[in-house]
Structure formats: structure tokens, C-alpha cells
Design a protein around this motif. Sequence first.
Motif, mmCIF file in Angstrom:
data_model
loop_
_atom_site.group_PDB
_atom_site.id
_atom_site.type_symbol
_atom_site.label_atom_id
_atom_site.label_comp_id
_atom_site.label_asym_id
_atom_site.label_seq_id
_atom_site.Cartn_x
_atom_site.Cartn_y
_atom_site.Cartn_z
ATOM 1 N N PHE A 1 12.704 6.091 -10.199
ATOM 2 C CA PHE A 1 13.474 5.173 -9.549
ATOM 3 C C PHE A 1 13.035 3.744 -9.826
ATOM 4 N N ASP A 2 13.919 2.681 -9.463
ATOM 5 C CA ASP A 2 13.571 1.282 -9.754
ATOM 6 C C ASP A 2 12.518 0.861 -8.715
ATOM 7 N N LEU A 3 11.526 0.153 -9.495
ATOM 8 C CA LEU A 3 10.162 -0.132 -8.416
ATOM 9 C C LEU A 3 10.593 -1.514 -8.010
ATOM 10 N N PRO A 4 9.932 -1.814 -6.903
ATOM 11 C CA PRO A 4 10.051 -3.307 -6.394
ATOM 12 C C PRO A 4 9.358 -4.158 -7.372
ATOM 13 N N GLY A 5 9.897 -5.622 -7.187
ATOM 14 C CA GLY A 5 9.467 -6.662 -8.220
ATOM 15 C C GLY A 5 7.783 -6.495 -8.310
ATOM 16 N N PRO A 6 7.064 -6.779 -7.106
ATOM 17 C CA PRO A 6 5.548 -6.638 -7.217
ATOM 18 C C PRO A 6 4.903 -5.612 -7.708
ATOM 19 N N CYS A 7 5.558 -4.462 -7.732
ATOM 20 C CA CYS A 7 4.945 -3.201 -8.195
ATOM 21 C C CYS A 7 5.407 -3.174 -9.803
ATOM 22 N N GLU A 8 6.447 -3.723 -10.294
ATOM 23 C CA GLU A 8 6.618 -4.067 -11.904
ATOM 24 C C GLU A 8 5.516 -4.894 -12.336
ATOM 25 N N ARG A 9 5.353 -6.099 -11.466
ATOM 26 C CA ARG A 9 4.534 -7.160 -12.205
ATOM 27 C C ARG A 9 3.056 -6.584 -11.926
ATOM 28 N N PHE A 10 2.730 -5.588 -10.933
ATOM 29 C CA PHE A 10 1.346 -5.259 -10.984
ATOM 30 C C PHE A 10 1.118 -4.110 -12.329
ATOM 31 N N ILE A 11 2.080 -3.412 -12.705
ATOM 32 C CA ILE A 11 2.157 -2.634 -14.055
ATOM 33 C C ILE A 11 1.859 -3.411 -15.035
ATOM 34 N N GLN A 12 2.526 -4.656 -15.153
ATOM 35 C CA GLN A 12 2.529 -5.565 -16.584
ATOM 36 C C GLN A 12 1.073 -6.085 -16.376
ATOM 37 N N GLY A 13 0.391 -6.143 -15.253
ATOM 38 C CA GLY A 13 -0.975 -6.735 -15.343
ATOM 39 C C GLY A 13 -0.815 -8.292 -14.929
ATOM 40 N N GLU A 14 0.217 -8.794 -14.218
ATOM 41 C CA GLU A 14 0.407 -10.182 -13.799
ATOM 42 C C GLU A 14 -0.453 -10.452 -12.571
ATOM 43 N N HIS A 15 -0.648 -11.507 -12.385
ATOM 44 C CA HIS A 15 -1.500 -12.036 -11.203
ATOM 45 C C HIS A 15 -0.555 -11.948 -9.919
ATOM 46 N N LEU A 16 -0.953 -11.291 -9.044
ATOM 47 C CA LEU A 16 -0.208 -11.074 -7.732
ATOM 48 C C LEU A 16 -1.235 -11.766 -6.465
ATOM 49 N N SER A 17 -0.460 -12.455 -5.657
ATOM 50 C CA SER A 17 -1.222 -12.866 -4.368
ATOM 51 C C SER A 17 -1.637 -11.540 -3.274
ATOM 52 N N LYS A 18 -2.452 -12.077 -2.353
ATOM 53 C CA LYS A 18 -3.107 -10.891 -1.439
ATOM 54 C C LYS A 18 -1.864 -10.414 -0.912
ATOM 55 N N PRO A 19 -1.115 -11.051 -0.378
ATOM 56 C CA PRO A 19 0.100 -10.232 0.404
ATOM 57 C C PRO A 19 0.792 -9.200 -0.497
ATOM 58 N N GLN A 20 1.038 -9.883 -1.767
ATOM 59 C CA GLN A 20 1.841 -8.854 -2.618
ATOM 60 C C GLN A 20 0.943 -7.799 -3.054
ATOM 61 N N LEU A 21 -0.360 -7.884 -3.323
ATOM 62 C CA LEU A 21 -1.336 -6.745 -3.638
ATOM 63 C C LEU A 21 -1.294 -5.886 -2.537
ATOM 64 N N ASP A 22 -1.256 -6.438 -1.213
ATOM 65 C CA ASP A 22 -1.314 -5.244 -0.183
ATOM 66 C C ASP A 22 0.288 -4.708 0.019
ATOM 67 N N PHE A 23 1.151 -5.304 -0.229
ATOM 68 C CA PHE A 23 2.729 -4.532 -0.588
ATOM 69 C C PHE A 23 2.465 -3.605 -1.553
ATOM 70 N N VAL A 24 1.938 -3.740 -2.720
ATOM 71 C CA VAL A 24 1.805 -2.741 -3.907
ATOM 72 C C VAL A 24 0.913 -1.684 -3.299
ATOM 73 N N THR A 25 -0.117 -1.890 -2.571
ATOM 74 C CA THR A 25 -0.992 -0.793 -2.031
ATOM 75 C C THR A 25 -0.245 0.143 -1.111
ATOM 76 N N GLN A 26 0.378 -0.318 -0.321
ATOM 77 C CA GLN A 26 1.208 0.192 0.585
ATOM 78 C C GLN A 26 2.301 1.099 -0.036
ATOM 79 N N LYS A 27 2.934 0.715 -0.922
ATOM 80 C CA LYS A 27 4.110 1.393 -1.691
ATOM 81 C C LYS A 27 3.343 2.439 -2.581
ATOM 82 N N THR A 28 2.111 2.081 -3.118
ATOM 83 C CA THR A 28 1.554 3.051 -3.576
ATOM 84 C C THR A 28 1.139 4.422 -2.987
ATOM 85 N N GLN A 29 0.740 4.322 -1.881
ATOM 86 C CA GLN A 29 0.321 5.270 -0.957
ATOM 87 C C GLN A 29 1.777 6.113 -0.623
#
Length: 288
Positions: free
Chosen positions: A74-102
Motif C-alpha cells: 500500500f501507499d505509505l503516509p508522507g512521514p513514513c516515506e521520508r523516514f525510509i529515505q532517512g530525512e529529518h523528522l520532528s518528534k511528532p512526525q517520529l511518533d506518528f511513524v512509530t504508531q504506524k509501524t506498530q
Amino acid sequence: MRRAFLCGDDHASGRSFENRRKWVVERMKYLAKLFSLDICAYAVMGNHFHIVLKVNSNKDWTDKRVLIAWGGLFDLPGPCERFIQGEHLSKPQLDFVTQKTQIYLKRLRSISWFMKCLNEYIARRANIEDGCTGHFWESRFKSQALLDERALLTCMAYVDLNPIRAALAKTPEQSDYTSIQERIKDKNTRLIGFGYHDNDLPFSLSGYLGLLDYSGRSILENKRGYIPENLPPILDRLNLDPDAWLDELKGFKSVGFSAVGTVDQIKSFCKKVGKKFAVGYRLKPALE
């Protein structure tokens, strides 16, 4: 209205939909690469298919691995895509990625999500080929929990012998779109292996082939009372009585039971999944 043989021959129109059986096999193998699941056995028939899956733990998967796997579906949310690419994310964005990953981690070891990704894909392709919309499968898939090696062996043999029991093939090697034919013809198969590594099936391939051949002959020729001299060693290893084994295999049902195993195993399974009562198929003990 669609006809019954959705993956076979339509005798009314003369059209063949055998190509869809290949779709099912290719799709299930693709999904097995992404999910934390192994394929033990499968058989794709003209109007249904069977698959035996082994659920593995994926607790050691990294967040990146989880997101890449889910991104193959499936298509990933933007923050998840940027996380894979190694881009810098804010703490709320990282929290969002962690939640989605689980959430994705849990889904990637779910048989329900595996079947959803398999059946919906086949339905969409078939609708495009037929130039129509609507349901392709008659009903939702049904599953059973296999609680021990004996139940696993019985179910795998039931699945691999499906074309033979339906009089569509005479031998396992002639059974198209089955795991047993693939194991015989393809030495580099990506199906779960037999007895070489820790995660493999607890049987030898040669023993399983011998047991399958014996079982197939006995079922087709009604020789349940005959025990051949070259009985596969796997029967002894699992403490299976040949006559009881054939009765179990012939009576094994692919639907209608929520679990397969001994009474104690079924009780334990019901307690684990929070069921007060479940119908199960009790395997007979071997003769002393």
C-alpha cells in the motif's frame, strides 16, 4: 452472472481461465516475501484454493523493514516515506511513524491481512479481464489453527492430494498448481523447507513424499487396511498408525473447524484466543 469455475474452464462459453490459477500462485509467493509468514502447502483448484501458512515472529524487524514491506502493498503516509529515505523528522512526525509501524507490524503477521491482500488482488484482475465489477469470491475465507505436527502433516497432505482426490491428476507430480508439484520440480522453491534449518518443517521431504504417495494410492484404490513394507519413517517419528492416519486424512475437512489437534490442545487454544467453545477435529492416537 459469473459461473462456478472462476479459475478453470467455462464449458458454456468455451473460455479457459487457467491463467488465473497462476495469478493466485504468483501473488501468494509475492506476499510471503513481505509478510512474516511461510507457505507450507497450497493447491489452486478450478473454483477455490487451499493454503497452509506458518506464522513467524517479526518482533525483531526494524521500523524501516516494516515500512518497506508495507510499502510493497500500500501507499505509505508522507512521514513514513521520508523516514525510509532517512530525512529529518520532528518528534511528532517520529511518533506518528512509530504508531504506524506498530500497526503495520501486527498486520504483517496476520493471516487475515495476507488473505485480504491475496483475494482482493485476484478479484481486481479478474474484474478487469471480465470487464465487470462486483464480488469475485463467493464468501470470506475460512481458517483453522493447526496445533501440532500431526495436524500440520494431515492438513498439508489433504491440500497436496486435493487434485488426486478430485480425479484431476493421478500422481502428485502431475498435480498442477500445487506445492507438492513445485517441490518436486523446483529445487530452488521459496516454500518453507523440510528439516534442514531451525525454521523448517519438522519432516524430511523424502519421508513426506513417500507418505503422500502411499496415502494417495490407498485413498484412490480403497486400500486403507494395507500397510506397505516401505512405510515412510515419518509415521514412526510422529507415532502415527497407518490405518488411523488414512481415516483421519479421508475425514479431514478444510472448512468448518476452528482448530485441529488433540482435545487438550483445542482447550488450550480456545483459552488463548478467548473462545468459550470451538469445534475441533480430534486426531486418533496410534495403536500401542
